[in-house]
Motif scaffolding. Structure first.
Motif, PDB file in Angstrom:
ATOM      1  N   LYS A  79       0.801  -1.120  -0.137  1.00 29.33           N
ATOM      2  CA  LYS A  79       0.041  -0.165   0.162  1.00 29.33           C
ATOM      3  C   LYS A  79       1.077   1.324  -0.073  1.00 29.33           C
ATOM      4  O   LYS A  79       2.197   1.293   0.200  1.00 29.33           O
ATOM      5  N   GLN A  80       0.371   2.280  -0.391  1.00 26.61           N
ATOM      6  CA  GLN A  80       1.184   3.574  -0.393  1.00 26.61           C
ATOM      7  C   GLN A  80       1.759   3.967   0.821  1.00 26.61           C
ATOM      8  O   GLN A  80       1.268   3.633   1.780  1.00 26.61           O
ATOM      9  N   LEU A  81       3.054   4.119   0.593  1.00 25.84           N
ATOM     10  CA  LEU A  81       4.062   4.274   1.879  1.00 25.84           C
ATOM     11  C   LEU A  81       4.172   5.873   2.125  1.00 25.84           C
ATOM     12  O   LEU A  81       3.932   6.791   1.594  1.00 25.84           O
ATOM     13  N   ASP A  82       4.069   5.732   3.666  1.00 21.56           N
ATOM     14  CA  ASP A  82       4.273   7.167   4.151  1.00 21.56           C
ATOM     15  C   ASP A  82       5.526   7.668   3.766  1.00 21.56           C
ATOM     16  O   ASP A  82       6.557   6.850   3.481  1.00 21.56           O
ATOM     17  N   ILE A 100       9.059  -5.126   6.652  1.00 19.45           N
ATOM     18  CA  ILE A 100       7.490  -5.653   6.808  1.00 19.45           C
ATOM     19  C   ILE A 100       6.585  -4.393   6.184  1.00 19.45           C
ATOM     20  O   ILE A 100       6.612  -3.327   6.875  1.00 19.45           O
ATOM     21  N   LEU A 101       5.758  -4.684   5.126  1.00 18.65           N
ATOM     22  CA  LEU A 101       5.186  -3.181   4.833  1.00 18.65           C
ATOM     23  C   LEU A 101       3.627  -3.881   4.677  1.00 18.65           C
ATOM     24  O   LEU A 101       3.489  -5.208   4.536  1.00 18.65           O
ATOM     25  N   ASP A 102       2.692  -2.847   4.798  1.00 14.96           N
ATOM     26  CA  ASP A 102       1.241  -3.340   4.448  1.00 14.96           C
ATOM     27  C   ASP A 102       1.022  -4.041   3.000  1.00 14.96           C
ATOM     28  O   ASP A 102       1.304  -3.173   2.082  1.00 14.96           O
ATOM     29  N   LYS A 116      -1.921  -9.586   5.376  1.00 23.52           N
ATOM     30  CA  LYS A 116      -2.129  -8.219   5.533  1.00 23.52           C
ATOM     31  C   LYS A 116      -0.717  -7.611   5.456  1.00 23.52           C
ATOM     32  O   LYS A 116      -0.826  -6.223   5.121  1.00 23.52           O
ATOM     33  N   GLU A 117       0.286  -8.190   5.357  1.00 15.95           N
ATOM     34  CA  GLU A 117       1.670  -7.690   5.493  1.00 15.95           C
ATOM     35  C   GLU A 117       2.579  -8.517   4.656  1.00 15.95           C
ATOM     36  O   GLU A 117       2.341  -9.870   4.358  1.00 15.95           O
ATOM     37  N   ILE A 118       3.709  -8.075   4.089  1.00 18.21           N
ATOM     38  CA  ILE A 118       4.559  -8.779   3.343  1.00 18.21           C
ATOM     39  C   ILE A 118       5.843  -8.242   3.691  1.00 18.21           C
ATOM     40  O   ILE A 118       6.222  -6.947   3.835  1.00 18.21           O
ATOM     41  N   GLY A 119       6.784  -9.180   3.440  1.00 16.33           N
ATOM     42  CA  GLY A 119       8.225  -8.804   3.606  1.00 16.33           C
ATOM     43  C   GLY A 119       8.870  -8.353   2.310  1.00 16.33           C
ATOM     44  O   GLY A 119       8.880  -9.203   1.605  1.00 16.33           O
ATOM     45  N   ILE A 120       9.420  -7.352   2.140  1.00 15.28           N
ATOM     46  CA  ILE A 120      10.231  -6.991   0.978  1.00 15.28           C
ATOM     47  C   ILE A 120      11.678  -6.933   1.039  1.00 15.28           C
ATOM     48  O   ILE A 120      12.200  -6.227   1.992  1.00 15.28           O
ATOM     49  N   ARG A 121      12.213  -7.431   0.048  1.00 16.30           N
ATOM     50  CA  ARG A 121      13.893  -7.452   0.015  1.00 16.30           C
ATOM     51  C   ARG A 121      14.254  -6.987  -1.424  1.00 16.30           C
ATOM     52  O   ARG A 121      13.636  -7.200  -2.329  1.00 16.30           O
ATOM     53  N   VAL A 186      13.068  -5.187   9.666  1.00 16.82           N
ATOM     54  CA  VAL A 186      12.238  -4.108  10.063  1.00 16.82           C
ATOM     55  C   VAL A 186      10.858  -4.038  10.063  1.00 16.82           C
ATOM     56  O   VAL A 186      10.416  -3.906   8.759  1.00 16.82           O
ATOM     57  N   ASP A 187      10.246  -4.035  10.990  1.00 18.97           N
ATOM     58  CA  ASP A 187       8.671  -3.664  10.837  1.00 18.97           C
ATOM     59  C   ASP A 187       8.116  -2.351  10.608  1.00 18.97           C
ATOM     60  O   ASP A 187       8.227  -1.524  11.260  1.00 18.97           O
ATOM     61  N   CYS A 188       7.590  -2.005   9.522  1.00 20.43           N
ATOM     62  CA  CYS A 188       6.996  -0.575   9.250  1.00 20.43           C
ATOM     63  C   CYS A 188       5.699  -0.332   9.203  1.00 20.43           C
ATOM     64  O   CYS A 188       4.985   0.517   8.639  1.00 20.43           O
ATOM     65  N   THR A 189       5.034  -1.393   9.982  1.00 17.82           N
ATOM     66  CA  THR A 189       3.320  -1.478   9.487  1.00 17.82           C
ATOM     67  C   THR A 189       2.721  -0.535  10.559  1.00 17.82           C
ATOM     68  O   THR A 189       1.393  -0.390  10.495  1.00 17.82           O
ATOM     69  N   SER A 190       3.252  -0.255  11.632  1.00 17.39           N
ATOM     70  CA  SER A 190       2.668   0.809  12.822  1.00 17.39           C
ATOM     71  C   SER A 190       3.199   2.245  12.304  1.00 17.39           C
ATOM     72  O   SER A 190       2.956   2.991  13.464  1.00 17.39           O
TER      73      SER A 190
END
Length: 205
Positions: A79-82, A100-102, A116-121, A186-190
């Motif tokens: 989803k669109q990133l902050d 880890i992103l939405d 609802k989340e996916i790890g991106i490399r 790195v969890d970026c979902t919150s």
């Protein structure tokens, strides 16, 4: 198949061989900028099911990451990133990180799950970069070993990897000795990035 690829002098014919196997649904073992990994074409349902079986989990429960070629490809699956998160990704990638992103609905469809989340490399390893670029879409990946595994030769030495896993996968790539450490997660979902596993990557927060 055991293929030796020099990361400093990429042979595109060998990369094409690997991509051909991926498109046929093959699973491959390959080097990254962290530990050796095992993966498949994320667009191939049969291959995803095989990769899940290889890890002894159901596909809907599998916690695979995806390796993308660049940030524009990442945007198709998250989803669109902050703005701050996008800046963090831009300064950290390519590199030994899993963010880890939405996830978008596309990810749920791919993995037959309500993920609802996916790890991106986006690893800095040139072999992986060449494979994913030629493939034209991401690979689904997981580390060759789990965090609780004792590090053995068959996790870091390509010849030992071949001896142990040759019968299990379509291609094993010798790209030199593997690293002992996994990527930093790195969890970026919150909203605020949180390191949930410190690995080889040092995050500049």
């Amino acid at each position: 198949m055991f293929i030796e690829i020099n990361p400093d002098n990429i042979d595109n014919r060998l990369i094409q061989q690997v991509v051909d196997e991926l498109k046929k649904g093959g699973i491959i073992i390959f080097p990254t900028d962290a530990v050796y990994a095992v993966g498949c074409d994320v667009m191939n349902k049969k291959a995803l099911a095989e990769l899940a079986k290889w890890k002894d989990v159901k596909l809907s429960k599998a916690n695979f990451s995806i390796i993308c070629s660049d940030l524009s490809q990442v945007s198709e699956y998250v989803k669109q990133l902050d703005r701050n998160i996008f800046r963090l990704l831009k300064q950290s990638l390519p590199g030994p990180f899993t963010f880890i992103l939405d996830a978008t609905n596309e990810v749920s469809k791919l993995f037959d799950s309500s993920k609802k989340e996916i790890g991106i490399r986006i690893p800095s390893n040139r072999i992986v970069q060449a494979i994913v670029e030629r493939l034209g879409n991401p690979m689904a990946v997981t580390s060759l070993h789990d965090a609780e595994d004792e590090i053995m030769d068959y996790f870091v030495d390509p010849a030992a990897i071949y001896e142990r896993y040759d019968d299990d996968v379509a291609v094993i790539i010798d790209g030199g000795p593997g690293k002992l450490d996994a990527s930093t997660i790195v969890d970026c979902t919150s909203g605020a990035p949180e390191i949930i596993r410190q690995g080889i990557g040092i995050l500049d927060l």
